[in-house]
Design an enzyme around this catalytic site. Sequence first.
Site, PDB file in Angstrom:
ATOM      1  N   ARG A  59      -7.742  -2.505  -1.651  1.00 25.89           N
ATOM      2  CA  ARG A  59      -7.680  -1.620  -0.714  1.00 25.89           C
ATOM      3  C   ARG A  59      -7.865  -0.296  -1.442  1.00 25.89           C
ATOM      4  NH1 ARG A  59      -1.982  -2.350   2.172  1.00 25.89           N
ATOM      5  NH2 ARG A  59      -2.746  -0.639   3.619  1.00 25.89           N
ATOM      6  N   GLY A 112       0.854  -1.321   0.124  1.00 29.79           N
ATOM      7  CA  GLY A 112       0.112   0.024  -0.001  1.00 29.79           C
ATOM      8  C   GLY A 112       0.741   1.250  -0.160  1.00 29.79           C
ATOM      9  N   ASP A 154       0.544   0.127  12.965  1.00 27.64           N
ATOM     10  CA  ASP A 154       0.832  -1.234  12.366  1.00 27.64           C
ATOM     11  C   ASP A 154       1.176  -2.357  13.578  1.00 27.64           C
ATOM     12  OD1 ASP A 154       0.598  -0.402   9.975  1.00 27.64           O
ATOM     13  OD2 ASP A 154       2.888   0.174   9.695  1.00 27.64           O
ATOM     14  N   ARG A 213       1.754  -9.428   9.300  1.00 26.98           N
ATOM     15  CA  ARG A 213       1.594  -8.977  10.405  1.00 26.98           C
ATOM     16  C   ARG A 213       0.614  -9.899  11.253  1.00 26.98           C
ATOM     17  NH1 ARG A 213       5.100  -4.448  10.008  1.00 26.98           N
ATOM     18  NH2 ARG A 213       4.293  -2.861   8.749  1.00 26.98           N
ATOM     19  N   ARG A 248      -7.599  -6.017   9.371  1.00 26.31           N
ATOM     20  CA  ARG A 248      -7.022  -6.683  10.514  1.00 26.31           C
ATOM     21  C   ARG A 248      -7.721  -6.838  11.810  1.00 26.31           C
ATOM     22  NH1 ARG A 248      -1.064  -3.634   9.715  1.00 26.31           N
ATOM     23  NH2 ARG A 248      -0.402  -5.493   8.382  1.00 26.31           N
TER      24      ARG A 248
HETATM   25  C1  S3P Z   1       2.930   3.885   6.286  1.00 32.44           C
HETATM   26  C2  S3P Z   1       1.995   4.369   6.592  1.00 32.44           C
HETATM   27  C3  S3P Z   1       0.814   3.750   7.429  1.00 32.44           C
HETATM   28  C4  S3P Z   1       1.214   2.093   7.669  1.00 32.44           C
HETATM   29  C5  S3P Z   1       2.129   1.559   6.636  1.00 32.44           C
HETATM   30  C6  S3P Z   1       3.108   2.429   6.403  1.00 32.44           C
HETATM   31  C7  S3P Z   1       3.938   4.787   5.515  1.00 32.44           C
HETATM   32  O1  S3P Z   1      -0.330   3.758   6.730  1.00 32.44           O
HETATM   33  O2  S3P Z   1       0.033   1.576   8.151  1.00 32.44           O
HETATM   34  O3  S3P Z   1       2.457   0.416   6.968  1.00 32.44           O
HETATM   35  O4  S3P Z   1       5.183   4.544   5.188  1.00 32.44           O
HETATM   36  O5  S3P Z   1       3.610   5.907   5.278  1.00 32.44           O
HETATM   37  P1  S3P Z   1      -1.531   4.691   6.298  1.00 32.44           P
HETATM   38  O6  S3P Z   1      -0.904   5.870   5.871  1.00 32.44           O
HETATM   39  O7  S3P Z   1      -2.943   4.096   5.541  1.00 32.44           O
HETATM   40  O8  S3P Z   1      -2.009   4.964   7.876  1.00 32.44           O
END
Ligand code: S3P
Length: 454
Positions: free
Chosen positions: A132, A104, A330, A405, A361
């Site tokens: 997502r 993501g 996370d 995770r 999750r």
């Molecule tokens: C991340 C931001 C978080 C986190 C992801 C890494 C990042 O997501 O859950 O594992 O590197 O900016 P969100 O921006 O959706 O909260």
Amino acid sequence: MAEPISAAPRPLVARASRQPLSGASRVPGDKSISHRALILGSLAIGRTRIEGLLEGEDVLRTAAALSLLGAGIARGGEGAWTIDGIGVGGLFEPEDVLDLGNSGTGARLLLGLLASHPLTALMTGDASLRRRPMGRVIAPLSRMGAQFRGREGGRLPLAVTGAKEPLPIQYRLPVPSAQVKSAVLLAGLNAPGETTVIEPQPTRDHTERMLAHFGARLSVEEETGGGRRITLEGQPELAAAPVAVPGDPSSAAFPLVAALIVPGSEVRIRGVGVNPLRAGLLESLAEMGAQIAFENPREEGGEPVADLRVKAGALRGADIPAERAPRMIDEYPALAVAAAFANGRTRMRGLQELRVKESDRLSAIAEGLARSGVTVAVEGEDLLVEGDGKPPAGGATIATRLDHRIAMAFLVLGLGAREPVAIDDAQPIATSFPGFVDLMKGLGAAIEEPAGCL
Ligand code: S3P
């Protein structure tokens, strides 16, 4: 480059060790910082050298995508990479689809980057990533002039055509998300004038720190009520800069919690990033009575780092406020496992964002704990875990749902439960923590392939 995750599932089982966990170890490089180092190195003029890059599947996908966009990316040795950047505005139209796998972060940050380059790119990902929401980045990036064509709900696969004349915007985040903040700031790099992001709740600030490290001009102001206003001056000339990636606190969470719940354990994890906007798990565990010492605090590459020493001990339930969620988003799978061994009720509030992670999750944690004999409930957006200070039953097989995770959290649960805990597939662990099983075994954990059918 690492092998892509193969289709054949790899089940694993974890059981209570005969001896405590002990020893010292280092976890792989921070995933968030690794993505950003590759991206900003690709936009800088000159050769950026990275040490300690996470060579997990997610980050390798970002590296491959940036190569398709024209950056010169090479691996020199373990974690040692060089990037010959092509300058802000210098991306080429990719000849092939950008496949971000499970990531993501890779997908959303690169959509930001692409939004302000006049080219068309196609992006896809694995079954988890294709579910997502991308609407959260499509909304602000469209205001900057980018065009998107995708599936219903703005899900991958999608096509993006970046703006020829990107507009700088001012954007207030509707959800606390470092990915959305970073996507807008990265798009703002190639827009004239000032791009501003206002975040009502502070999220991890690795993008801001690294932009400054590469010479961008940005200001960060505190807003009344605890939020932040980040303003970036567009079209800077970024200069190559060395990056030392600290150990990932989100990976360290798993051996830390394992050491807390396996009686008699004492473990040291060296070189862990302790950025205050990532430290919510350590605060929460301290409230639950955990003994975790910060040793040798230092700064590396603009990020605070320390060695963490943790000793097993009794834990008590705690009330974890929703405001803390962005600082440990996370870490709820690991925290929920700790809560299952604690005495009393742990209420983790405001977890709606967990529903749109690599899996839903919130339900994956609740279902896995219930199968393992833990008293657990989801009330609205809160997760409640009730423990009696004794090890939970275990004796379950957990569906990992393409979620690294969830896989690691339930293996950790198995290390302290009365009966072994199996996971149906350990493959997703490679997205963020290659070497997890070997590291845990090195500390004395009993994790192996199951002898018979699951
Ligand atoms: C991340 C931001 C978080 C986190 C992801 C890494 C990042 O997501 O859950 O594992 O590197 O900016 P969100 O921006 O959706 O909260």
